[in-house]
Design an enzyme around this catalytic site. Structure first.
Site, mmCIF file in Angstrom:
data_model
loop_
_atom_site.group_PDB
_atom_site.id
_atom_site.type_symbol
_atom_site.label_atom_id
_atom_site.label_comp_id
_atom_site.label_asym_id
_atom_site.label_seq_id
_atom_site.Cartn_x
_atom_site.Cartn_y
_atom_site.Cartn_z
ATOM 1 N N GLU A 1 37.373 38.673 39.810
ATOM 2 C CA GLU A 1 37.569 39.682 38.764
ATOM 3 C C GLU A 1 38.320 39.056 37.600
ATOM 4 O O GLU A 1 39.462 38.626 37.756
ATOM 5 C CB GLU A 1 38.401 40.863 39.295
ATOM 6 C CG GLU A 1 38.522 41.987 38.277
ATOM 7 C CD GLU A 1 39.937 42.567 38.129
ATOM 8 O OE1 GLU A 1 40.923 41.921 38.521
ATOM 9 O OE2 GLU A 1 40.039 43.680 37.603
ATOM 10 N N ASP B 1 41.295 39.373 43.019
ATOM 11 C CA ASP B 1 41.850 40.244 41.987
ATOM 12 C C ASP B 1 42.529 39.460 40.858
ATOM 13 O O ASP B 1 43.281 38.520 41.117
ATOM 14 C CB ASP B 1 42.883 41.156 42.669
ATOM 15 C CG ASP B 1 43.546 42.125 41.721
ATOM 16 O OD1 ASP B 1 42.902 43.114 41.350
ATOM 17 O OD2 ASP B 1 44.711 41.887 41.340
HETATM 18 C C1 GLC Z 1 43.091 44.428 38.945
HETATM 19 C C2 GLC Z 1 42.821 45.748 39.593
HETATM 20 C C3 GLC Z 1 43.704 46.786 39.020
HETATM 21 C C4 GLC Z 1 45.134 46.378 39.255
HETATM 22 C C5 GLC Z 1 45.399 44.989 38.726
HETATM 23 C C6 GLC Z 1 46.673 44.446 39.218
HETATM 24 O O1 GLC Z 1 42.753 44.430 37.618
HETATM 25 O O2 GLC Z 1 41.482 46.082 39.465
HETATM 26 O O3 GLC Z 1 43.460 48.036 39.559
HETATM 27 O O4 GLC Z 1 45.977 47.287 38.655
HETATM 28 O O5 GLC Z 1 44.424 44.073 39.132
HETATM 29 O O6 GLC Z 1 46.585 44.063 40.552
#
Ligand code: GLC
Ligand code: MG
Length: 685
Positions: free
Chosen positions: A377, A307
């Site tokens: 991500e 993440d």
């Molecule tokens: C990522 C997740 C999102 C979250 C953020 C903080 O972008 O997809 O949903 O709010 O991280 O952890």
């Protein structure tokens, strides 16, 4: 009667040892016992000259004694074929070994599980609520495993289910080694994972390294200045009444600093103030997070979605970030779009961390079939080269792929040219030989069915399932679910509380399983944590299962075809045509005379496309599947391919001429393989 009389009468000393009396020790003067002084012939057989003469009178027979055997076996007519046979066997063995080595060396790498199946994202709050508290849970997911099997989906990513105060619905973790009671227990998790594995499915978890919850034990110890934990987070001196040590802003808006009156300092949070950023410059933090990775790998988890990775490190100097508009008054800088994130994202050292994690995962990947998958991500928008760095280098591995979010921009301009542009952005920038992937939706972005419009749901699914690489499907996309309307008072998402238009609630509504109460999401109660979409009576899994023209049926068909067709899995991908409406491409494989042509209409009108200039295409083309069911099986002229707005055609044809050798600049392949029909093998070419 002595047994000796049973011995076949072959002449003196010519007896079959197989018939000798075992009790007969044989007298010392036994004429059959060879005299050591006897002459030895060239192969070491001592022959009595009289007997030898006698032997020559006899033909070879079954069960003959060694002497007879040796007598004949030395003769050329027996020896030569025997030697020929011997060398033939040696040669055949060598050829077989060589062939095996060649086949192994020439075989292309087998595709791994994360390449074969789409990745299906489950948002656990919204998938299936087994206990009726209005929020989905792990047992609920387990109850619905048949759904994945029905769709032929083997890789399931489940958004976070760690223990959490749920300020960011699980992305604020209070304990990385525990399950939130809302979702179930560790036992439920283990059961779910075991059943998934039993059914041949893989589970991907979220790993959230950038921050913890402010309720995490580490944060409590850090704010009280515990010597071991005081540097677990990013603290700096600041003014209590105006706690902004610099101009950095949170992704959710406003300053990314909050004053903590226990410690009397400010801490950094790139997301909510309840999500303090961990300090990865502290080796203990790195060690703790490594333990988290190992903990879940030990439990048998098959992969991680890492993440918000670009936020993991920040510049230690804490200087102001440059403003996008330098003339803007500094006090009006409140949004992430106001700044260039030179000091809060993609800092030096980030990739080393990811590589360390990858190396740890590799240790657990050695067992056959237990490859652990990593996807990162990171939204890098125009800076695609930053995204591509997550692929690692040919020498040092990192993620298997970074999420490709470019197709999320598809609704900005539904046209064939635009879609081709977005696809090509990835294909053209991806390091050679790496594996592409495609995302059109997730829990952070509006549903494609709403942003692009319901007209395009089917054609988008066809795009995803026929492009080379791994598609990601956000729960509900397989039935064409749309965003819900959430009123101000219904807002749950913290991002929406900062800014209603940024709320992510609309795309997180409960999964629509059936037309029953609460769309089958739960049945024991009337509560659902977010409202259902009012269309659930007509848009749901149960209804669509009965309708072979449904979005679900088409998804299932295409996904099953994708799994069974080598060409779709690992064949060439060649651009054929793009215009304001159409995006068309070809999938083919060297050595196979079968190929697929995909014609997708992303425009607003019905159009006729003329592909007669593509010589490699036969004049007549047969539609294997259209998103518009009545066109299934139609025979089209390549000069007149008609499609409606939002229609996709999958055409199969046979030809002896490959497209890619002559148009290599229009074609792409991840890892080239050819098919040899004669031996039914796939080989590197
Ligand atoms: C990522 C997740 C999102 C979250 C953020 C903080 O972008 O997809 O949903 O709010 O991280 O952890
Ligand atoms: Mg950080």
């Amino acid at each position: 009667m002595s047994r000796r009389t049973d011995t076949m009468e072959l002449g003196a000393c010519t007896k079959n040892p197989g018939f000798q009396d075992v009790e007969d020790d044989g007298p010392p003067s036994d004429p059959c016992r060879p005299d050591p002084a006897d002459k030895q012939d060239s192969i070491g057989v001592r022959l009595d000259p009289d007997a030898a003469e006698e032997y020559t009178q006899i033909k070879p027979y079954a069960g003959m004694p060694k002497e007879v055997l040796l007598l004949y076996s030395t003769q050329a007519r027996y020896r030569v074929p025997r030697e020929i046979l011997f060398w033939l066997i040696v040669a055949c063995t060598l050829v077989l070994v060589a062939l095996t080595i060649t086949v192994i060396a020439l075989s292309p790498r087998c595709l791994s599980w994360w390449q074969i199946s789409p990745v299906y994202q489950v948002y656990p709050r919204s998938f299936k609520d087994s206990d009726g508290d209005g929020v989905g849970d792990l047992k609920g997911i387990q109850e619905q495993l048949d759904h994945f099997q029905y769709l032929n989906i083997k890789s399931v990513w489940i958004s976070p289910f760690y223990r959490s105060p749920m300020k960011d619905f699980g992305y604020d973790v209070e304990d990385f080694m525990d399950i939130d009671p809302l979702f179930g227990t560790m036992h439920d998790f283990e059961n779910l994972l075991a059943e998934m594995h039993q059914r041949g499915m893989k589970m991907i978890m979220d790993f959230i390294p950038n921050h913890t919850s402010d309720q995490h034990r580490w944060f409590n110890l850090s704010r009280t200045g515990h010597p071991q934990y005081k540097d677990y987070y990013i603290w700096t001196d600041c003014n209590a009444s105006d706690p902004k040590p610099n101009n950095w802003v949170s992704v959710f808006g406003n300053s990314s600093w909050t004053y903590d009156d226990v410690r009397g300092q400010c801490y950094l949070h790139q997301f909510l103030k309840e999500q303090p950023d961990l300090n990865f410059r502290n080796p203990n933090v790195r060690e703790e997070m490594m333990d988290v990775i190992r903990f879940w790998l030990e439990k048998g988890v098959d992969g991680f979605r890492m993440d918000a990775v670009k936020h993991i490190l920040e510049a230690a100097h804490l200087r102001d970030e440059p403003q996008v508009d330098p003339k803007k008054p500094p006090e009006s800088i409140t949004s992430e779009w106001d700044l260039y994130h030179d000091y809060t994202t993609s800092q030096l050292g980030l990739h080393d961390l990811l590589r360390e994690w990858r190396a740890a995962m590799d240790v657990y990947s050695r067992e056959p079939g237990r490859y652990r998958f990593m996807v990162t991500e990171s939204y890098d928008y125009q800076e695609i080269e930053k995204t591509m760095m997550y692929y690692g280098t040919p020498q040092v591995k990192e993620s298997d792929f970074p999420f490709n979010f470019y197709l999320l921009d598809l609704p900005q301009n539904t046209s064939g040219l635009w879609v081709k542009h977005l696809v090509h952005l990835w294909i053209a920038n991806m390091p050679k030989g790496r594996w592409p992937n495609w995302v059109v939706g997730n829990h952070d972005r509006p549903r494609i069915g709403s942003s692009a419009g319901p007209t395009y749901v089917r054609v988008i699914n066809m795009l995803l399932l026929t492009l080379p690489g791994t598609p990601t499907t956000y729960y509900g996309e397989e039935i064409g679910m749309e965003n819900i309307n959430v009123t101000q008072s219904q807002i749950q998402d913290p991002a929406g509380k900062y800014n209603a238009s940024a709320s992510r609630d609309p795309q997180r509504s409960p999964m629509q399983w059936s037309e029953d109460i609460n769309a089958g999401f739960n049945s024991k109660t009337n509560i659902t944590w977010l409202p259902l979409h009012p269309d659930y009576k007509t848009v749901n899994v149960e209804i669509q299962k009965k309708d072979e023209s449904s979005v679900l049926a088409q998804y299932r068909y295409l996904n099953t075809l994708r799994e069974s067709e080598l060409i779709l899995q690992r064949g060439w991908f060649c651009y054929i045509h793009a215009d304001a409406s159409i995006f068309s491409y070809l999938r083919e494989m060297d050595g196979l005379n079968k190929a697929f042509l995909v014609v997708l209409n992303f425009g607003q009108d019905s159009v006729i496309t003329d592909l007669s200039s593509v010589q490699e295409l036969p004049d007549q083309l047969k539609v294997v599947m259209s998103t518009n069911q009545i066109n299934n099986g139609k025979i089209l002229q390549k000069s007149r391919i008609q499609t409606e707005a939002g229609e996709g055609l999958l055409i199969q044809f046979h030809t002896n001429t490959r497209f890619n050798p002559i148009h290599s600049e229009q074609c792409y392949i991840s890892e080239k393989a050819c098919y040899l029909g004669v031996m039914d093998i796939l080989y590197k070419c």
